[in-house]
Write an enzyme that holds these catalytic residues in place. Structure first.
Site, PDB file in Angstrom:
ATOM      1  N   SER A 150      39.591  11.223  18.842  1.00  0.00           N
ATOM      2  CA  SER A 150      38.359  10.940  18.991  1.00  0.00           C
ATOM      3  C   SER A 150      38.237   9.325  19.069  1.00  0.00           C
ATOM      4  O   SER A 150      39.332   8.585  18.400  1.00  0.00           O
ATOM      5  CB  SER A 150      37.447  11.382  17.748  1.00  0.00           C
ATOM      6  OG  SER A 150      36.082  10.613  17.820  1.00  0.00           O
ATOM      7  N   TYR A 184      35.753  12.153   8.279  1.00  0.00           N
ATOM      8  CA  TYR A 184      35.935  12.546   9.733  1.00  0.00           C
ATOM      9  C   TYR A 184      37.069  11.521  10.502  1.00  0.00           C
ATOM     10  O   TYR A 184      37.978  12.027  11.052  1.00  0.00           O
ATOM     11  CB  TYR A 184      34.617  12.857  10.563  1.00  0.00           C
ATOM     12  CG  TYR A 184      34.841  13.071  11.944  1.00  0.00           C
ATOM     13  CD1 TYR A 184      35.342  14.412  12.373  1.00  0.00           C
ATOM     14  CD2 TYR A 184      34.634  12.116  12.807  1.00  0.00           C
ATOM     15  CE1 TYR A 184      35.616  14.679  13.646  1.00  0.00           C
ATOM     16  CE2 TYR A 184      34.745  12.710  14.298  1.00  0.00           C
ATOM     17  CZ  TYR A 184      35.379  13.839  14.667  1.00  0.00           C
ATOM     18  OH  TYR A 184      35.414  14.213  15.902  1.00  0.00           O
TER      19      TYR A 184
HETATM   20  P1  NDP Z   1      31.987  22.155  19.548  1.00  0.00           P
HETATM   21  O1  NDP Z   1      31.481  22.268  18.073  1.00  0.00           O
HETATM   22  O2  NDP Z   1      31.243  22.329  20.497  1.00  0.00           O
HETATM   23  O3  NDP Z   1      33.605  22.810  19.552  1.00  0.00           O
HETATM   24  C1  NDP Z   1      34.585  22.827  18.612  1.00  0.00           C
HETATM   25  C2  NDP Z   1      35.265  24.148  18.584  1.00  0.00           C
HETATM   26  O4  NDP Z   1      36.301  24.342  17.384  1.00  0.00           O
HETATM   27  C3  NDP Z   1      34.669  25.533  18.822  1.00  0.00           C
HETATM   28  O5  NDP Z   1      35.222  26.236  19.781  1.00  0.00           O
HETATM   29  C4  NDP Z   1      34.826  25.866  17.313  1.00  0.00           C
HETATM   30  O6  NDP Z   1      35.112  27.661  17.635  1.00  0.00           O
HETATM   31  C5  NDP Z   1      36.258  25.522  17.163  1.00  0.00           C
HETATM   32  N1  NDP Z   1      36.624  25.524  15.652  1.00  0.00           N
HETATM   33  C6  NDP Z   1      36.205  24.970  14.717  1.00  0.00           C
HETATM   34  N2  NDP Z   1      36.614  25.005  13.534  1.00  0.00           N
HETATM   35  C7  NDP Z   1      37.809  26.175  13.913  1.00  0.00           C
HETATM   36  C8  NDP Z   1      38.642  26.671  12.865  1.00  0.00           C
HETATM   37  N3  NDP Z   1      38.673  26.445  11.731  1.00  0.00           N
HETATM   38  N4  NDP Z   1      39.486  27.463  13.563  1.00  0.00           N
HETATM   39  C9  NDP Z   1      39.487  27.699  14.971  1.00  0.00           C
HETATM   40  N5  NDP Z   1      38.688  27.072  15.868  1.00  0.00           N
HETATM   41  C10 NDP Z   1      37.748  26.155  15.209  1.00  0.00           C
HETATM   42  O7  NDP Z   1      32.684  20.423  19.550  1.00  0.00           O
HETATM   43  P2  NDP Z   1      33.245  19.800  20.620  1.00  0.00           P
HETATM   44  O8  NDP Z   1      33.585  20.496  21.700  1.00  0.00           O
HETATM   45  O9  NDP Z   1      32.454  18.419  20.667  1.00  0.00           O
HETATM   46  O10 NDP Z   1      34.556  19.489  19.519  1.00  0.00           O
HETATM   47  C11 NDP Z   1      35.747  19.600  20.039  1.00  0.00           C
HETATM   48  C12 NDP Z   1      36.804  18.464  19.850  1.00  0.00           C
HETATM   49  O11 NDP Z   1      36.487  17.467  20.147  1.00  0.00           O
HETATM   50  C13 NDP Z   1      36.818  18.438  18.142  1.00  0.00           C
HETATM   51  O12 NDP Z   1      38.230  18.386  17.923  1.00  0.00           O
HETATM   52  C14 NDP Z   1      36.140  17.138  18.142  1.00  0.00           C
HETATM   53  O13 NDP Z   1      36.315  16.400  16.674  1.00  0.00           O
HETATM   54  C15 NDP Z   1      36.461  16.337  19.109  1.00  0.00           C
HETATM   55  N6  NDP Z   1      35.648  15.350  19.611  1.00  0.00           N
HETATM   56  C16 NDP Z   1      34.249  15.783  19.816  1.00  0.00           C
HETATM   57  C17 NDP Z   1      33.302  14.443  20.184  1.00  0.00           C
HETATM   58  C18 NDP Z   1      31.826  14.819  20.514  1.00  0.00           C
HETATM   59  O14 NDP Z   1      31.235  13.799  20.498  1.00  0.00           O
HETATM   60  N7  NDP Z   1      31.275  16.067  20.742  1.00  0.00           N
HETATM   61  C19 NDP Z   1      33.795  13.397  20.300  1.00  0.00           C
HETATM   62  C20 NDP Z   1      35.368  13.222  20.036  1.00  0.00           C
HETATM   63  C21 NDP Z   1      36.099  13.976  19.596  1.00  0.00           C
HETATM   64  P3  NDP Z   1      34.715  28.568  16.481  1.00  0.00           P
HETATM   65  O15 NDP Z   1      33.601  28.148  15.675  1.00  0.00           O
HETATM   66  O16 NDP Z   1      34.338  29.684  17.121  1.00  0.00           O
HETATM   67  O17 NDP Z   1      35.830  28.713  15.469  1.00  0.00           O
HETATM   68  C1  8X3 Z   2      33.046  12.458  17.655  1.00  0.00           C
HETATM   69  C2  8X3 Z   2      32.448  11.101  18.280  1.00  0.00           C
HETATM   70  O1  8X3 Z   2      31.295   8.719  17.536  1.00  0.00           O
HETATM   71  O2  8X3 Z   2      30.263  10.847  16.622  1.00  0.00           O
HETATM   72  O3  8X3 Z   2      34.398  12.333  17.377  1.00  0.00           O
HETATM   73  O4  8X3 Z   2      32.470  10.341  15.671  1.00  0.00           O
HETATM   74  S1  8X3 Z   2      31.585  10.244  16.939  1.00  0.00           S
END
Ligand code: NDP
Ligand code: 8X3
Length: 258
Positions: free
Chosen positions: A141, A154
């Site tokens: 991220s 985070y």
């Molecule tokens: P979502 O909440 O849409 O997706 C998160 C996914 O992670 C879901 O499929 C959830 O599935 C899974 N998950 C969460 N906890 C667990 C667990 N303990 N075991 C297995 N699966 C898990 O968020 P994003 O798609 O945005 O996030 C995906 C990645 O991208 C993360 O690592 C996030 O930190 C990163 N990210 C996101 C950004 C954003 O702004 N959206 C920016 C930068 C990075 P389920 O609940 O079914 O288990």
């Molecule tokens: C998710 C992006 O900027 O909200 O990793 O932390 S931010």
């Protein structure tokens, strides 16, 4: 069909689901994983049908090491050879200073974002070493590059992903295994709904007044990295919305939502 298998964690929504779809579109056989059983099974059926690829849904919590090791060591033969691992499962919980922070939120973020990446990688790496080939793409991220107020734990967990990605790259170079770190800025997924614990209006506000990334913007970058020739690796990639210059200088104000 390109005869390659990708395992994607956190594929039940957002960036993970988009990665599954984009990789299916270029012919990968998929193993998609998450905790929500019904959702991951439905998505697997749908992807298999739409892209004519094999898709295996697996249900495990990346925080639970026995579940992780058992699921990966018991893969059906046709799925045992994992060419690409996308360590995507992750989350932020809350937006708070440290003195006001919720310690169970801290535990869940650290256990998911840091230990989850470690457990899944530890389970998958031996097969890649044996075959002297493989690619690990960690979803970090902008919060793993910079820190913002109230994002303390985070951001720390994503800084750990940055560090682990560097360590993996150094340790696995002798085994011909690529390690790529993909770092998105703000992307409109379920991320904020999870961060604000189901508060839809707080989650919606995060993406108001600017155009955030879409999950597909990130999955296209993942596919780009995955399809480069064997001798080429992208080490580290940062993808931001045009309206977000840094973690905290942007056309939106994350702290309004906290
Ligand atoms: P979502 O909440 O849409 O997706 C998160 C996914 O992670 C879901 O499929 C959830 O599935 C899974 N998950 C969460 N906890 C667990 C667990 N303990 N075991 C297995 N699966 C898990 O968020 P994003 O798609 O945005 O996030 C995906 C990645 O991208 C993360 O690592 C996030 O930190 C990163 N990210 C996101 C950004 C954003 O702004 N959206 C920016 C930068 C990075 P389920 O609940 O079914 O288990
Ligand atoms: C998710 C992006 O900027 O909200 O990793 O932390 S931010």
């Amino acid at each position: 069909m390109i005869n390659k298998t990708a395992l994607i964690t956190g594929a039940s929504s957002g960036i993970g689901y988009a990665c599954a779809e984009s990789l299916a579109a270029v012919g990968y056989q998929l193993i998609i994983t998450a905790r929500r059983k019904e959702r991951i099974k439905e998505l697997a059926t749908d992807l298999a049908k739409r892209y004519s690829v094999n898709v295996l849904p697996l249900v495990f919590d990346v925080r639970k090491k026995e579940e992780v090791f058992s699921a990966i060591s018991n893969l059906p033969d046709a799925y045992k050879q994992i060419d690409l691992l996308v360590n995507n499962a992750g989350l932020a919980l809350g937006l708070s200073d440290i003195q006001g922070g919720d310690t169970s939120d801290w535990d869940q973020m650290i256990d998911t974002n840091v230990k989850g990446v470690l457990y899944v990688s530890k389970a998958v790496i031996p097969g890649m070493i044996q075959r002297k080939q493989g690619h690990i793409i960690n979803i970090g991220s902008i919060a793993g590059k910079e820190t913002y107020p109230k994002g303390n734990v985070y951001c720390a967990s994503k800084h750990a992903v940055t560090s682990l990605s560097k360590a993996m790259r150094m340790e696995l170079v002798e085994h011909n295994i690529k390690v790529t770190l993909v770092n998105p800025g703000a992307a409109d997924t379920e991320f904020s709904l999870v961060r604000f614990k189901g508060d839809e209006s707080a989650a919606k506000k995060v993406y108001e007044g600017f155009e955030p990334l879409k999950a597909e913007d990130i999955s296209q970058c993942v596919v780009f990295c995955a399809q480069l020739p064997l001798h080429v690796n992208v080490d580290d990639m940062v993808i931001m919305p045009t309206a977000q210059a840094t973690a905290s200088v942007s056309l939106f104000n994350r702290t309004q939502t906290g």
